[in-house]
Design a protein around this motif. Sequence first.
Motif, PDB file in Angstrom:
ATOM      1  N   ALA A  11      30.431  41.270  35.865  1.00 19.47           N
ATOM      2  CA  ALA A  11      29.911  39.764  37.445  1.00 19.47           C
ATOM      3  C   ALA A  11      31.126  40.486  38.240  1.00 19.47           C
ATOM      4  O   ALA A  11      32.191  40.691  37.920  1.00 19.47           O
ATOM      5  N   ARG A  12      30.265  40.200  39.322  1.00 20.11           N
ATOM      6  CA  ARG A  12      31.482  40.061  41.024  1.00 20.11           C
ATOM      7  C   ARG A  12      31.415  38.659  41.090  1.00 20.11           C
ATOM      8  O   ARG A  12      30.394  38.198  41.365  1.00 20.11           O
ATOM      9  N   THR A  13      32.383  38.439  42.001  1.00 19.47           N
ATOM     10  CA  THR A  13      32.449  37.635  42.883  1.00 19.47           C
ATOM     11  C   THR A  13      31.091  37.156  44.120  1.00 19.47           C
ATOM     12  O   THR A  13      30.521  38.532  44.105  1.00 19.47           O
ATOM     13  N   SER A  14      31.017  36.432  44.868  1.00 12.85           N
ATOM     14  CA  SER A  14      29.933  36.482  45.967  1.00 12.85           C
ATOM     15  C   SER A  14      29.926  37.141  46.728  1.00 12.85           C
ATOM     16  O   SER A  14      29.019  37.609  47.468  1.00 12.85           O
ATOM     17  N   GLU A  15      31.923  37.744  47.011  1.00  9.56           N
ATOM     18  CA  GLU A  15      32.092  38.679  47.858  1.00  9.56           C
ATOM     19  C   GLU A  15      31.390  40.236  47.818  1.00  9.56           C
ATOM     20  O   GLU A  15      31.866  41.116  48.662  1.00  9.56           O
TER      21      GLU A  15
ATOM     22  N   THR B  68      34.009  41.412  46.238  1.00 11.08           N
ATOM     23  CA  THR B  68      35.143  42.454  46.233  1.00 11.08           C
ATOM     24  C   THR B  68      35.869  42.254  45.142  1.00 11.08           C
ATOM     25  O   THR B  68      36.598  43.258  44.940  1.00 11.08           O
ATOM     26  N   LYS B  69      35.614  41.409  44.035  1.00  5.96           N
ATOM     27  CA  LYS B  69      36.438  41.312  43.049  1.00  5.96           C
ATOM     28  C   LYS B  69      35.587  41.379  41.792  1.00  5.96           C
ATOM     29  O   LYS B  69      34.003  40.847  41.679  1.00  5.96           O
ATOM     30  N   TYR B  70      36.268  41.361  40.688  1.00  4.76           N
ATOM     31  CA  TYR B  70      35.390  41.337  39.344  1.00  4.76           C
ATOM     32  C   TYR B  70      35.766  40.081  39.081  1.00  4.76           C
ATOM     33  O   TYR B  70      37.061  39.688  39.182  1.00  4.76           O
ATOM     34  N   ASP B  71      34.016  38.873  38.776  1.00  2.00           N
ATOM     35  CA  ASP B  71      34.424  37.793  38.259  1.00  2.00           C
ATOM     36  C   ASP B  71      34.896  38.111  36.966  1.00  2.00           C
ATOM     37  O   ASP B  71      34.789  37.848  35.721  1.00  2.00           O
ATOM     38  N   LEU B  72      35.955  37.786  36.371  1.00  2.00           N
ATOM     39  CA  LEU B  72      36.673  37.824  35.130  1.00  2.00           C
ATOM     40  C   LEU B  72      36.287  36.276  34.232  1.00  2.00           C
ATOM     41  O   LEU B  72      36.744  36.872  32.376  1.00  2.00           O
ATOM     42  N   SER B  73      36.178  35.576  35.195  1.00  2.00           N
ATOM     43  CA  SER B  73      35.492  34.373  33.809  1.00  2.00           C
ATOM     44  C   SER B  73      33.903  33.955  32.662  1.00  2.00           C
ATOM     45  O   SER B  73      34.693  34.257  31.342  1.00  2.00           O
ATOM     46  N   PRO B  74      33.566  35.141  32.949  1.00  2.00           N
ATOM     47  CA  PRO B  74      32.818  35.106  31.050  1.00  2.00           C
ATOM     48  C   PRO B  74      33.709  36.166  30.182  1.00  2.00           C
ATOM     49  O   PRO B  74      32.909  35.727  29.134  1.00  2.00           O
ATOM     50  N   HIS B  75      34.679  36.850  30.403  1.00  2.00           N
ATOM     51  CA  HIS B  75      35.483  37.090  29.833  1.00  2.00           C
ATOM     52  C   HIS B  75      36.174  36.479  28.457  1.00  2.00           C
ATOM     53  O   HIS B  75      37.140  36.725  27.774  1.00  2.00           O
TER      54      HIS B  75
ATOM     55  N   MET C  59      40.267  33.165  38.196  1.00  2.00           N
ATOM     56  CA  MET C  59      40.095  34.260  36.950  1.00  2.00           C
ATOM     57  C   MET C  59      39.700  35.580  38.223  1.00  2.00           C
ATOM     58  O   MET C  59      38.572  36.738  37.757  1.00  2.00           O
ATOM     59  N   VAL C  60      40.237  35.995  39.125  1.00  2.00           N
ATOM     60  CA  VAL C  60      40.668  36.979  39.776  1.00  2.00           C
ATOM     61  C   VAL C  60      41.203  38.144  39.618  1.00  2.00           C
ATOM     62  O   VAL C  60      42.351  37.426  39.546  1.00  2.00           O
TER      63      VAL C  60
ATOM     64  N   THR D  45      40.640  45.754  44.525  1.00  2.00           N
ATOM     65  CA  THR D  45      39.071  45.150  44.918  1.00  2.00           C
ATOM     66  C   THR D  45      38.926  46.103  44.534  1.00  2.00           C
ATOM     67  O   THR D  45      39.206  46.969  43.787  1.00  2.00           O
ATOM     68  N   ILE D  46      37.665  45.703  44.707  1.00  2.00           N
ATOM     69  CA  ILE D  46      36.898  46.875  44.357  1.00  2.00           C
ATOM     70  C   ILE D  46      36.882  48.364  44.760  1.00  2.00           C
ATOM     71  O   ILE D  46      36.102  47.470  46.166  1.00  2.00           O
ATOM     72  N   GLN D  47      36.671  49.222  44.679  1.00  2.00           N
ATOM     73  CA  GLN D  47      36.564  50.319  45.283  1.00  2.00           C
ATOM     74  C   GLN D  47      34.783  50.038  45.533  1.00  2.00           C
ATOM     75  O   GLN D  47      33.798  50.187  44.668  1.00  2.00           O
TER      76      GLN D  47
END
Length: 323
Positions: free
Chosen positions: A256-260, A262-269, A311-312, A317-319
């Motif tokens: 999962a990623r943020t809406s942008e 650019t980052k992983y959304d860590l909240s599901p974990h 939770m980011v 940022t994601i490559q």
Amino acid sequence: MVYQYHLLSNKTALLLLILCASLLSACGDDNDDTVNIVNNNRNDVSTYPEAARKEFPKLKDNGNNIVIVHYTSNGEINYSVEWDVEKQSQRWSCYQIYAGNRSSNTSRYYGNPQYPFDPELSSEIPYFGGDDPFKGSGFDHGHICPSADRLNSAEANYQTFFLTNMQPQYNAFNAGVWAHMEDYMRSKITKSSEDTLFICKGGTIDNESQILMHRSNGLIVPKYFFMAALLKRSKDWSNVGALGFFIEQRKVDNYARTSEDTKYDLSPHVVNINELERLTGLDFFCNLPDDIEELVEGKSADFLRSVWGPMVAPNLTIQKNGN
């Protein structure tokens, strides 16, 4: 200086987030400020005194394990490992982050060998015939105590490259969401912080349904990885919290990623420590007084997300290649 201890089968012993201790000289302080402490599941430290530290989980008591504690030359404990001799695998690494070891005084170690054998793993203990079992496996050497958490000295950073601190990880996982989780955790402590973060991390090696594969050379590849973190604010135990992460490692980077994007959304974990203990079979933060342990380990995942969010990873940022 590094110490290694064998756990006897007749001994009872000691296993993202957060509690800690004030600083003891240059080191993390594990002294309790309270009196009349009730702690019914603490580690037996008659053989292994370091196991009283707050980052330690309950040690496995099956006669197959050793504990390796890595010290730096200034007397600080760098990190500790529980090593399963029969499985030839580490179960977890645990360590502290505080202002004294949060500074950046060196760069990432590069050398030959890049991943040295642990000098404290006795020659009498089998380790893949003396070969690096990760070579040619298609998996990264995945740090458990991260190199980036130990840039305070060249010695401390070098020790994180020992093979006993590694688990096999897909590159997309290791360089992607796992690295973002690590950045999220270390960002909680600054060089001027009075807080301490106790962390225990590892991969699932004990439950066959949680193992991705056994390679032909015997290397166990965990299907899941976990982080348990305990944070102690300032210099007393009145403001503490704990957080867990539990995540499946995948070859494809479809986390999962943020809406942008650019980052992983860590909240599901995010999980609480009670749930993480159920998932892993480990007893985290067993050296806490029982009342504090009960208080911090049972908070709901939704509560933890609200308290610890966003939770980011703040510094990554994601490559473009997704890793």
